[in-house]
Design an enzyme around this catalytic site. Structure first.
Site, short mmCIF file in Angstrom:
data_model
loop_
_atom_site.label_atom_id
_atom_site.label_comp_id
_atom_site.label_asym_id
_atom_site.label_seq_id
_atom_site.Cartn_x
_atom_site.Cartn_y
_atom_site.Cartn_z
N ASP A 113 0.83 -1.20 0.00
CA ASP A 113 0.00 0.00 0.00
C ASP A 113 0.87 1.26 0.00
OD1 ASP A 113 0.89 -0.17 2.60
OD2 ASP A 113 -1.09 -0.13 3.53
N SER A 114 2.19 1.07 0.03
CA SER A 114 3.12 2.18 -0.20
C SER A 114 2.89 2.81 -1.56
CB SER A 114 4.57 1.69 -0.09
OG SER A 114 4.78 0.55 -0.91
N ASP B 255 -0.74 -6.20 0.03
CA ASP B 255 -1.19 -5.54 1.26
C ASP B 255 -2.70 -5.40 1.30
OD1 ASP B 255 1.10 -5.15 2.70
OD2 ASP B 255 1.45 -3.10 2.00
N LYS C 129 -1.15 -9.46 3.19
CA LYS C 129 -0.38 -8.97 4.35
C LYS C 129 -1.20 -7.91 5.08
CE LYS C 129 3.28 -6.15 3.94
NZ LYS C 129 2.94 -5.03 4.86
N GLU D 184 -1.28 -5.43 8.94
CA GLU D 184 -0.47 -4.86 10.02
C GLU D 184 -1.14 -5.08 11.38
OE1 GLU D 184 1.07 -1.15 7.19
OE2 GLU D 184 0.14 -0.73 9.14
N GLU E 235 9.47 -4.05 10.68
CA GLU E 235 9.86 -2.75 10.13
C GLU E 235 10.36 -1.81 11.23
OE1 GLU E 235 8.23 0.91 7.30
OE2 GLU E 235 7.02 -0.90 7.55
#
EC number: 2.1.2.11
Length: 279
Positions: free
Chosen positions: A44-45, A83, A113, A115, A182
């Site tokens: 999602d960057s 993501d 993925k 978070e 991270e």
């Protein structure tokens, strides 16, 4: 032959380091796959690198599906992690499972993925129980960076380290097939890596992880606003891109491009069209 989750986990057991890079489109994913990358991450960057947002928060499911599908078309045999964007799994297990299914069915990724630590374990378990592999993400979690006080190193004090360590164990118990770590101290990442059977992939987490991931735009020197400490430039493409465009502009304005080698010809005398004598 496309790698599987089993292959990636086996790399950890064999002591083979895992390479992962982000990709957002077909042309780049094809190049990375040709180079032999182990995992492509459609992160999602892309909200910042491609869409121009100042964070990952505005990224939608539609954005992720669009870019994942492009990456898959460019690299049909690559192992792709996608993501889950902010808001796609925080509203409950049912929503999370449906959104994860969409990323696999429409986006074509192999693994999703998400978070978070203990709080997302029920969601992780629900997605895994639905037959969808999940990768976790601990440490600096960009989707909730505001809660963490910004983009800062996490786990520096023992209290935070204990929580992260416990979260990693709980995520493994919930069924994750891997874990991104991270922006945490290298020593903490090493301890977490040694404590779980699934692979860890670090970004700003030292050499002790089972693998490494970087944002492709950072690694290739395409993003010049700032360079995080954990980024190494393996190329400096931004100046080359600018120079190439400047050369193109100059030749167009000077009438030097296109040259004969770039031009199609014919034996017809098209000038008669101007006089109307072509009948």
């Amino acid at each position: 032959m496309r790698k599987t989750v089993v292959d990636i986990i086996a790399m950890k057991a064999a002591g083979q380091k895992i390479s992962m890079l982000t990709a957002y489109d077909a042309s780049m994913s094809a190049l990375l796959d040709q180079a032999g990358i182990d995992i492509l991450l459609v992160g999602d960057s892309l909200g910042m690198t491609v869409l121009g947002y100042d964070s990952t928060v505005p990224v939608t499911m539609a954005d992720m599906v669009h870019h994942m599908a492009a990456v898959r078309r460019g690299a049909p045999d690559a192992f792709v992690v996608g993501d889950m964007p902010f808001g796609s799994y925080q509203t409950g297990a049912r929503d999370a499972v449906l959104n994860a299914m969409r990323l696999l069915k429409e986006g074509g990724c192999d693994v999703v993925k998400l978070e978070g630590g203990e709080v997302v374990c029920p969601v992780v378990k629900a997605i895994v129980d639905a037959g969808i592999p999940v990768m976790g993400h601990l440490g600096l979690t960009p989707q909730t960076a505001a809660v963490l006080g910004g983009y800062k190193v996490q786990g520096r004090d023992m209290e935070a380290a204990r929580k992260l360590f416990a979260d990693a164990k709980r995520l493994e118990e919930a069924g994750v097939c891997g874990l991104v770590l991270e922006c945490i101290p290298a020593g903490l990442a090493e301890v977490v890596t040694a404590s779980i059977a699934v692979p860890t992939v670090g970004i700003g987490a030292g050499k002790g992880c089972d693998g490494q991931v970087l944002v492709i735009n950072d690694m290739l020197g395409l993003f010049e606003k700032f360079t995080p400490k954990f980024v190494k430039h393996y190329a400096q493409l931004a100046p080359l891109v600018r120079q190439g465009v400047e050369n193109y502009i100059g030749e167009v304005r000077a009438g030097a491009f296109p040259e004969a080698e770039h031009t199609f010809t014919s034996s017809c005398d098209y000038k008669v069209l101007l006089s109307g004598d072509d009948q």
